[in-house]
Design a protein around this motif. Structure first.
Motif, PDB file in Angstrom:
ATOM      1  N   ASN A   1       0.872  -1.352   0.104  1.00 38.19           N
ATOM      2  CA  ASN A   1       0.016   0.147   0.158  1.00 38.19           C
ATOM      3  C   ASN A   1       0.894   1.405  -0.076  1.00 38.19           C
TER       4      ASN A   1
ATOM      5  N   GLY B   1     -19.420   6.715  -0.805  1.00 34.94           N
ATOM      6  CA  GLY B   1     -20.630   7.010  -0.345  1.00 34.94           C
ATOM      7  C   GLY B   1     -21.982   6.014  -0.171  1.00 34.94           C
TER       8      GLY B   1
ATOM      9  N   GLU C   1      -4.679   4.294 -11.715  1.00 33.68           N
ATOM     10  CA  GLU C   1      -3.105   4.285 -11.179  1.00 33.68           C
ATOM     11  C   GLU C   1      -2.796   2.547 -11.476  1.00 33.68           C
TER      12      GLU C   1
ATOM     13  N   THR D   1     -18.308   0.354  -7.086  1.00 35.66           N
ATOM     14  CA  THR D   1     -17.696  -0.509  -5.759  1.00 35.66           C
ATOM     15  C   THR D   1     -18.088  -1.547  -5.724  1.00 35.66           C
TER      16      THR D   1
HETATM   17  C1  LIG Z   1     -16.545  10.638  -0.826  1.00 40.37           C
HETATM   18  C2  LIG Z   1     -16.783   9.306  -1.672  1.00 40.37           C
HETATM   19  C3  LIG Z   1     -18.058   9.174  -2.162  1.00 40.37           C
HETATM   20  C4  LIG Z   1     -18.083   7.662  -2.886  1.00 40.37           C
HETATM   21  N1  LIG Z   1     -19.306   7.291  -3.206  1.00 40.37           N
HETATM   22  C5  LIG Z   1     -19.399   6.255  -3.958  1.00 40.37           C
HETATM   23  C6  LIG Z   1     -20.679   5.647  -4.036  1.00 40.37           C
HETATM   24  O1  LIG Z   1     -21.604   5.716  -3.536  1.00 40.37           O
HETATM   25  N2  LIG Z   1     -20.830   4.289  -4.735  1.00 40.37           N
HETATM   26  C7  LIG Z   1     -19.420   3.511  -5.004  1.00 40.37           C
HETATM   27  O2  LIG Z   1     -19.734   2.563  -5.615  1.00 40.37           O
HETATM   28  N3  LIG Z   1     -18.286   4.463  -5.087  1.00 40.37           N
HETATM   29  C8  LIG Z   1     -18.318   5.427  -4.441  1.00 40.37           C
HETATM   30  N4  LIG Z   1     -17.080   6.065  -4.291  1.00 40.37           N
HETATM   31  C9  LIG Z   1     -15.985   5.434  -4.925  1.00 40.37           C
HETATM   32  C10 LIG Z   1     -15.334   4.388  -4.196  1.00 40.37           C
HETATM   33  O3  LIG Z   1     -14.662   4.689  -3.063  1.00 40.37           O
HETATM   34  C11 LIG Z   1     -14.287   3.675  -5.258  1.00 40.37           C
HETATM   35  O4  LIG Z   1     -15.121   3.185  -6.227  1.00 40.37           O
HETATM   36  C12 LIG Z   1     -13.624   2.572  -4.566  1.00 40.37           C
HETATM   37  O5  LIG Z   1     -12.861   2.932  -3.412  1.00 40.37           O
HETATM   38  C13 LIG Z   1     -12.659   2.113  -5.657  1.00 40.37           C
HETATM   39  O6  LIG Z   1     -11.917   0.945  -4.972  1.00 40.37           O
HETATM   40  P1  LIG Z   1     -10.168   0.627  -5.476  1.00 40.37           P
HETATM   41  O7  LIG Z   1      -9.882  -0.544  -4.588  1.00 40.37           O
HETATM   42  O8  LIG Z   1     -10.315   0.624  -6.899  1.00 40.37           O
HETATM   43  O9  LIG Z   1      -9.582   2.173  -4.955  1.00 40.37           O
HETATM   44  P2  LIG Z   1      -9.242   2.563  -3.486  1.00 40.37           P
HETATM   45  O10 LIG Z   1     -10.517   2.058  -2.482  1.00 40.37           O
HETATM   46  O11 LIG Z   1      -8.984   3.883  -3.678  1.00 40.37           O
HETATM   47  O12 LIG Z   1      -7.938   1.946  -3.194  1.00 40.37           O
HETATM   48  C14 LIG Z   1      -6.658   1.939  -4.004  1.00 40.37           C
HETATM   49  C15 LIG Z   1      -5.601   1.581  -2.882  1.00 40.37           C
HETATM   50  O13 LIG Z   1      -4.428   1.436  -3.868  1.00 40.37           O
HETATM   51  C16 LIG Z   1      -3.409   2.097  -3.008  1.00 40.37           C
HETATM   52  N5  LIG Z   1      -2.457   2.282  -4.078  1.00 40.37           N
HETATM   53  C17 LIG Z   1      -2.761   3.677  -5.178  1.00 40.37           C
HETATM   54  N6  LIG Z   1      -1.646   3.488  -5.876  1.00 40.37           N
HETATM   55  C18 LIG Z   1      -0.477   2.652  -5.190  1.00 40.37           C
HETATM   56  C19 LIG Z   1       0.738   2.352  -5.804  1.00 40.37           C
HETATM   57  N7  LIG Z   1       1.304   3.049  -6.870  1.00 40.37           N
HETATM   58  N8  LIG Z   1       1.321   1.419  -5.014  1.00 40.37           N
HETATM   59  C20 LIG Z   1       0.856   0.861  -3.836  1.00 40.37           C
HETATM   60  N9  LIG Z   1      -0.598   1.089  -3.534  1.00 40.37           N
HETATM   61  C21 LIG Z   1      -1.246   2.113  -4.276  1.00 40.37           C
HETATM   62  C22 LIG Z   1      -3.928   3.162  -2.279  1.00 40.37           C
HETATM   63  O14 LIG Z   1      -3.183   3.388  -1.202  1.00 40.37           O
HETATM   64  C23 LIG Z   1      -5.233   2.467  -2.106  1.00 40.37           C
HETATM   65  O15 LIG Z   1      -5.233   1.756  -0.736  1.00 40.37           O
HETATM   66  C24 LIG Z   1     -16.975   7.219  -3.510  1.00 40.37           C
HETATM   67  C25 LIG Z   1     -15.708   7.561  -3.152  1.00 40.37           C
HETATM   68  C26 LIG Z   1     -15.789   8.851  -2.160  1.00 40.37           C
HETATM   69  C27 LIG Z   1     -14.049   9.042  -1.782  1.00 40.37           C
END
Ligand SMILES: Cc1cc2nc3c(=O)[nH]c(=O)nc-3n(C[C@H](O)[C@H](O)[C@H](O)COP(=O)(O)OP(=O)(O)OC[C@H]3O[C@@H](n4cnc5c(N)ncnc54)[C@H](O)[C@@H]3O)c2cc1C
Ligand code: SF4
Length: 565
Positions: free
Chosen positions: A35, A119, A299, A539
């Motif tokens: 992470n 959210g 990313e 999500t």
């Molecule tokens: C305020 C808010 C409201 C939202 N509302 C909704 C909603 O209602 N419904 C919905 O479906 N989605 C919603 N989302 C979006 C949702 O948060 C994302 O879709 C979801 O978190 C994506 O999951 P992910 O694992 O792809 O990314 P993330 O949860 O962002 O996780 C990515 C991870 O990768 C790590 N990372 C990134 N780059 C690197 C790197 N180069 N090396 C090592 N680690 C790295 C980061 O540290 C992080 O831990 C919302 C987001 C926010 C902030």
């Protein structure tokens, strides 16, 4: 130094990576999760029960905090003085926008990622989305259909806990739900108004625990979820997947480790990853039999585009040339905000209960005929209201002194506002690539965005403005205003598509299991594999797809397709 080899490396610990590490650890595999930022500590990092007057900068944060950082804008709702204390958000890794592009790339680098603050809206994707190209003739279908994926949505919903009702909508397959979030007076008023003009207003699908679920407590409706939940009453990796993966003792979690590339063996398969240790700025390599990228859509593409070798001169697993392409987003904007005069002077109640969406307007356009409207596909609308802790409408009311304060109180239960969620279509001009001239402070070549809203989503935006004007009239509401233009691209945080899945290796980056066509031991567990954006959020679907992909990986270890470390 002896080199430790893992079965699987998982990059990212958010919604996708957290799910991947849980499933893989529980399958008995040794997992190294990497992470980019610090470990989230709910006791220190979620400060949602404080009042603004308890905070030194009244919630706005230290104005000098981002001085000298590569990316100096704070990230809207989720980053404020409530959550900024331990440097949870990414401001060191710079990115570029091509001329004419204004992408707003909001990143949470702490463990759990953006899913700490999300959210929670959690609708299923259906065949109207998976097979949209067959219906309206535009673009590509997904390589899966609903019959194949439904069981994974069920699994994800059962695990996460999603509150809603069965609604029998053609665009929104129903799932397995906890009791809905209780409706408020305003929800009934909105629903009645919507009914008058033939629009749906129904309980949203919300991953928030209306009852205790899988060992997590029920929500106590304090209403500040986007600052993080200090009791874990909504699905997030910090309370759910990460501790469960750790409990297996199969997890090694590396924090403050920014992955820059996937490293490859003699034959071009993945050998591990190279990361920058943020505390020492040293580059370190970790090795595994399988690499799973879940760094949050763009990313993930950034890491892959930076993974160049003699085997992969344009980035790993990019023989199709599709890596970084097909970037899609949700157009977000407010098509109407105002108030309900009939509630003026009513007693205020703490009914901003979900700090998000209690009800929603699921897609109602182009359902019978894909070309009914001037645009193809469709959008959804979220409507918010209730007595929040801050009267955001203060600047709509004229006055001064005690009279002004009395008026603010009179309006307290009345305001409503809306949000359109309109999917963009894949376009050859919307993509990410590597900026040839710029590197971030760790020496990593920067990601560059190329993105413009397209005519289809702009037609949806125009349509929605008219619909909200009609709805406000039907509800007996007064409209104060609406956005003059859409929010900046990237605002929604629902980007998809830059590593799209497909059956044809010539036109897609991964197969339907999210395994890259070119590199069989490289998988992806985030929304970058979604070939199109839909009117739904990403999500819950990406958790479902990650569960499916990781079961497939575990099966491949059992079958000897991947060797154990
Ligand atoms: C305020 C808010 C409201 C939202 N509302 C909704 C909603 O209602 N419904 C919905 O479906 N989605 C919603 N989302 C979006 C949702 O948060 C994302 O879709 C979801 O978190 C994506 O999951 P992910 O694992 O792809 O990314 P993330 O949860 O962002 O996780 C990515 C991870 O990768 C790590 N990372 C990134 N780059 C690197 C790197 N180069 N090396 C090592 N680690 C790295 C980061 O540290 C992080 O831990 C919302 C987001 C926010 C902030
Ligand atoms: S409203 Fe519920 S889910 Fe949101 S922060 Fe409060 S207890 Fe947690």
């Amino acid at each position: 130094m002896p080199v430790r080899m893992f079965d699987v490396i998982v990059v990212g610990t958010g919604a996708g990576g957290g799910t991947a590490m849980k499933v893989l650890c529980e399958a008995g595999l040794s997992v190294c999760a990497i992470n980019s930022g610090p470990r989230t500590d709910p006791a220190k990092d979620y400060r949602q029960h404080r009042q603004v007057y308890d905070l030194k900068y009244r919630g706005y944060g230290n104005p000098l905090r981002l001085k000298g950082k590569a990316h100096q804008e704070p990230y809207s709702v989720e980053e404020s003085e409530y959550s900024e204390g331990r440097d949870l958000f990414e401001h060191d890794v710079a990115y570029s926008n091509a001329p004419g592009t204004d992408w707003y790339w909001k990143r949470c680098k702490a463990t759990g990622g953006k899913a700490n603050f999300w959210g929670r809206s959690s609708a299923r994707i259906g065949d109207i989305d998976f097979k949209a190209a067959d219906l309206d003739g535009f673009g590509e279908n997904w390589p899966v259909d609903y019959a194949e994926i439904a069981q994974w949505f069920t699994k994800a919903e059962r695990y996460m806990g999603v509150a809603s009702t069965v609604q029998n909508r053609p665009s929104n397959p129903d799932g397995e739900y906890l009791p809905q979030i209780p409706w408020r007076c305003i929800d009934y008023i909105i629903q009645k108004g919507a009914e008058k003009i033939g629009l749906p207003y129904l309980p949203d699908r919300c991953a928030q625990l209306t009852v205790a679920h899988n060992g997590h407590p029920a929500c106590h409706y304090c209403g500040n979820c986007t600052r993080g939940c200090d009791v874990g009453a909504f699905f997030n990796p910090t309370w759910f997947t990460i501790p469960e993966a750790e409990a297996t003792k199969n997890l090694t979690l590396l924090t403050n480790a920014l992955v820059r590339s996937v490293i490859v063996d003699q034959d071009g398969t993945a050998k591990g990853v190279a990361y920058v240790d943020r505390s020492t700025r040293r580059e370190v390599e970790v090795y595994a039999r399988v690499v799973v990228l879940a760094a949050s859509c763009v990313e993930t593409a950034h890491i892959m585009l930076n993974s160049k070798s003699r085997h992969w001169p344009t980035g790993i697993a990019n023989s199709s040339g599709q890596l970084g392409r097909n970037l899609c987003d949700h157009l977000y904007a407010n098509p109407g905000y105002g108030y309900l005069p009939r509630l003026l002077g009513q007693p205020a109640t703490p009914d901003n209960i979900a700090d998000s969406t209690v009800g929603w307007m699921p897609r109602w356009q182009n359902l019978k005929n894909p070309h009914e409207e001037k645009f193809i596909r469709g959008y959804a609308v979220y409507i918010g209201g209730g007595c929040g802790d801050f009267p955001w409408y203060y600047n709509q009311i004229e006055g001064f002194g005690a009279e002004y304060k009395r008026n603010i109180k009179r309006y307290y239960p009345t305001p409503i506002s809306s949000y359109i969620q309109a999917p963009t279509l894949p376009s050859p001009t919307n993509y990410v690539d590597i900026d040839p001239d710029k590197k971030d402070i760790f020496g990593i070549p920067q990601l560059r965005f190329h993105f413009q809203w397209g005519p289809n989503e702009l037609l949806m935006w125009e349509h929605c403005k008219q619909m909200m004007s009609d709805l406000f009239k039907a509800m007996g509401a007064e409209m104060w205003g609406l956005d003059s233009e859409p929010n900046r691209p990237g605002t929604s945080l629902h980007e998809t598509g830059v590593c799209r899945m497909g059956a044809n290796p010539k036109t897609s980056v991964t197969n339907k299991w999210a395994q890259t066509h070119d590199v069989p031991n490289l998988y992806i567990c985030d929304a970058s594999v979604f070939p199109t954006q839909t009117d739904k959020t990403t999500t819950m679907p990406l958790v479902a797809f990650a569960m499916r992909t990781c079961d497939y990986i575990a099966e491949n270890f059992k079958r000897g397709v991947h060797r154990r470390a």
